[in-house]
Scaffold this motif. Structure first.
Motif, mmCIF file in Angstrom:
data_model
loop_
_atom_site.group_PDB
_atom_site.id
_atom_site.type_symbol
_atom_site.label_atom_id
_atom_site.label_comp_id
_atom_site.label_asym_id
_atom_site.label_seq_id
_atom_site.Cartn_x
_atom_site.Cartn_y
_atom_site.Cartn_z
ATOM 1 N N UNK A 147 61.888 -15.107 -12.728
ATOM 2 C CA UNK A 147 61.607 -13.586 -12.369
ATOM 3 C C UNK A 147 62.259 -13.812 -10.618
ATOM 4 N N UNK A 148 62.620 -12.519 -10.461
ATOM 5 C CA UNK A 148 63.263 -12.457 -9.020
ATOM 6 C C UNK A 148 62.915 -11.139 -8.526
ATOM 7 N N UNK A 149 62.986 -11.094 -7.152
ATOM 8 C CA UNK A 149 62.860 -9.739 -6.377
ATOM 9 C C UNK A 149 63.263 -9.989 -4.914
ATOM 10 N N UNK A 150 64.412 -9.498 -4.791
ATOM 11 C CA UNK A 150 65.101 -9.737 -3.528
ATOM 12 C C UNK A 150 64.844 -8.508 -2.661
ATOM 13 N N UNK A 151 63.540 -8.337 -1.976
ATOM 14 C CA UNK A 151 63.215 -7.328 -1.294
ATOM 15 C C UNK A 151 63.344 -7.345 0.276
ATOM 16 N N UNK A 152 62.875 -6.287 0.936
ATOM 17 C CA UNK A 152 62.857 -6.295 2.347
ATOM 18 C C UNK A 152 64.247 -6.307 3.031
ATOM 19 N N UNK A 153 64.339 -6.492 4.421
ATOM 20 C CA UNK A 153 65.511 -6.404 5.155
ATOM 21 C C UNK A 153 66.183 -7.727 5.088
ATOM 22 N N UNK A 154 67.075 -7.576 4.182
ATOM 23 C CA UNK A 154 68.192 -8.961 3.787
ATOM 24 C C UNK A 154 69.555 -8.363 4.217
ATOM 25 N N UNK A 169 64.847 -3.439 -6.522
ATOM 26 C CA UNK A 169 63.900 -2.330 -6.278
ATOM 27 C C UNK A 169 62.494 -2.834 -6.678
ATOM 28 N N UNK A 170 62.421 -3.983 -7.623
ATOM 29 C CA UNK A 170 61.179 -4.530 -8.083
ATOM 30 C C UNK A 170 61.391 -5.844 -8.700
ATOM 31 N N UNK A 171 60.406 -6.543 -8.948
ATOM 32 C CA UNK A 171 60.385 -7.850 -9.661
ATOM 33 C C UNK A 171 61.059 -7.495 -10.981
ATOM 34 N N UNK A 172 61.960 -8.489 -11.188
ATOM 35 C CA UNK A 172 62.492 -8.392 -12.670
ATOM 36 C C UNK A 172 63.098 -9.555 -13.291
ATOM 37 N N UNK A 219 53.680 -9.387 -15.201
ATOM 38 C CA UNK A 219 53.760 -8.872 -16.609
ATOM 39 C C UNK A 219 54.697 -7.554 -16.610
ATOM 40 N N UNK A 220 54.649 -6.859 -15.898
ATOM 41 C CA UNK A 220 55.698 -5.707 -15.851
ATOM 42 C C UNK A 220 56.987 -6.045 -15.689
ATOM 43 N N UNK A 221 57.302 -7.094 -14.656
ATOM 44 C CA UNK A 221 58.420 -7.849 -14.406
ATOM 45 C C UNK A 221 59.269 -8.313 -15.554
ATOM 46 N N UNK A 222 58.356 -9.124 -16.595
ATOM 47 C CA UNK A 222 58.682 -9.802 -17.793
ATOM 48 C C UNK A 222 58.624 -9.062 -18.992
ATOM 49 N N UNK A 223 58.542 -7.948 -18.759
ATOM 50 C CA UNK A 223 58.298 -7.021 -19.900
ATOM 51 C C UNK A 223 59.761 -6.851 -20.972
ATOM 52 N N UNK A 224 60.628 -7.450 -20.335
ATOM 53 C CA UNK A 224 62.141 -7.293 -20.897
ATOM 54 C C UNK A 224 62.058 -8.294 -22.138
ATOM 55 N N UNK A 225 61.185 -9.379 -22.183
ATOM 56 C CA UNK A 225 61.109 -10.330 -22.986
ATOM 57 C C UNK A 225 60.350 -9.792 -24.230
ATOM 58 N N UNK A 226 59.637 -8.676 -23.968
ATOM 59 C CA UNK A 226 58.833 -7.893 -25.303
ATOM 60 C C UNK A 226 59.831 -6.820 -25.700
ATOM 61 N N UNK A 227 60.658 -6.430 -25.153
ATOM 62 C CA UNK A 227 61.642 -5.590 -25.796
ATOM 63 C C UNK A 227 62.713 -6.016 -26.793
#
Length: 227
Positions: A147-154, A169-172, A219-227
């Motif tokens: 899971x990855x999330x590149x957020x903030x001032x980068x 935009x969000x963890x994914x 759980x939301x971020x890893x929901x791709x595995x459930x699709x």
């Protein structure tokens, strides 16, 4: 590259670097066991300051390359701490024949780790060979690239890469991880098993530590595995 405390006996440090002009970061996690021994996950670039800071915490006993993608600096740490045992995923030895002391990670936590850590290999993504851990005392999940999330001032290059990978935009689950997933049902089963653990915090391998509603967010971020 400063060590920061996350919980009792749990620290992390980040290394900033550039790959093909893209500014990125990688995270090392340090766990101190009850007997004072240290377990280092995904060691980052070694500096004299970081070596001294880690040494002040206890005895470096284990070095862990958590995946086939995160291993660049473990050799330097092995030279600095020759008494430490080095572990990595099966197949890494072919990629890094210079790591002559490398031992394959077992399926479950070693007996000397088991009181402190839960361990699980993520199946179905052989190009990564990632294992994940839960620090029992703080209920902190330690991930690498699952899971990855590149957020903030980068930097702009980081924002562009994160947007391309779908992790701005969000963890994914990044588009790269999706691309290299070969057995999605097997990966899904591993993720489901991991999500049964008691999780209060999630340490991601890059940029972000999830502190608020961490398990629900994961759980939301890893929901791709459930699709």
């Amino acid at each position: 590259m400063t060590l920061h405390a996350l919980a009792p006996n749990l620290w992390h440090a980040q290394h900033q670097f550039s790959v093909f002009g893209i500014q990125a970061s990688s995270r090392m996690t340090v766990v101190r066991f009850a007997n004072g021994q240290l377990w280092l996950h995904s060691p980052i670039r070694l500096t004299p300051e970081l070596q001294a800071a880690v040494s002040n915490l206890g005895e470096v006993t284990w070095l862990v390359a958590p995946s086939k993608m995160h291993h660049l600096f473990v050799g330097d740490w092995q030279q600095a701490f020759p008494q430490a045992k080095l572990y990595g995923p099966r197949g890494l030895a072919r990629k890094r024949p210079d790591l002559t002391t490398l031992q394959p990670l077992p399926e479950q936590a070693l007996p000397e780790w088991a009181d402190e850590l839960l361990q699980l290999p993520i199946r179905g993504i052989p190009a990564m060979g990632e294992s994940v851990w839960l620090h029992r005392a703080s209920e902190t999940l330690i991930l690498t690239d699952l899971c990855m999330w590149i957020m903030g001032d980068v930097p702009a290059s980081s924002r562009a890469y994160a947007s391309l990978m779908g992790v701005r935009k969000a963890p994914n689950v990044s588009r790269l991880v999706r691309f290299v997933t070969r057995d999605k049902p097997a990966a899904r089963d591993s993720v489901r098993q991991m999500l049964q653990w008691p999780i209060l915090r999630v340490i991601l391998g890059h940029n972000t530590v999830l502190e608020q509603d961490a398990k629900a967010t994961l759980q939301q971020a890893l929901s791709w595995f459930e699709r």
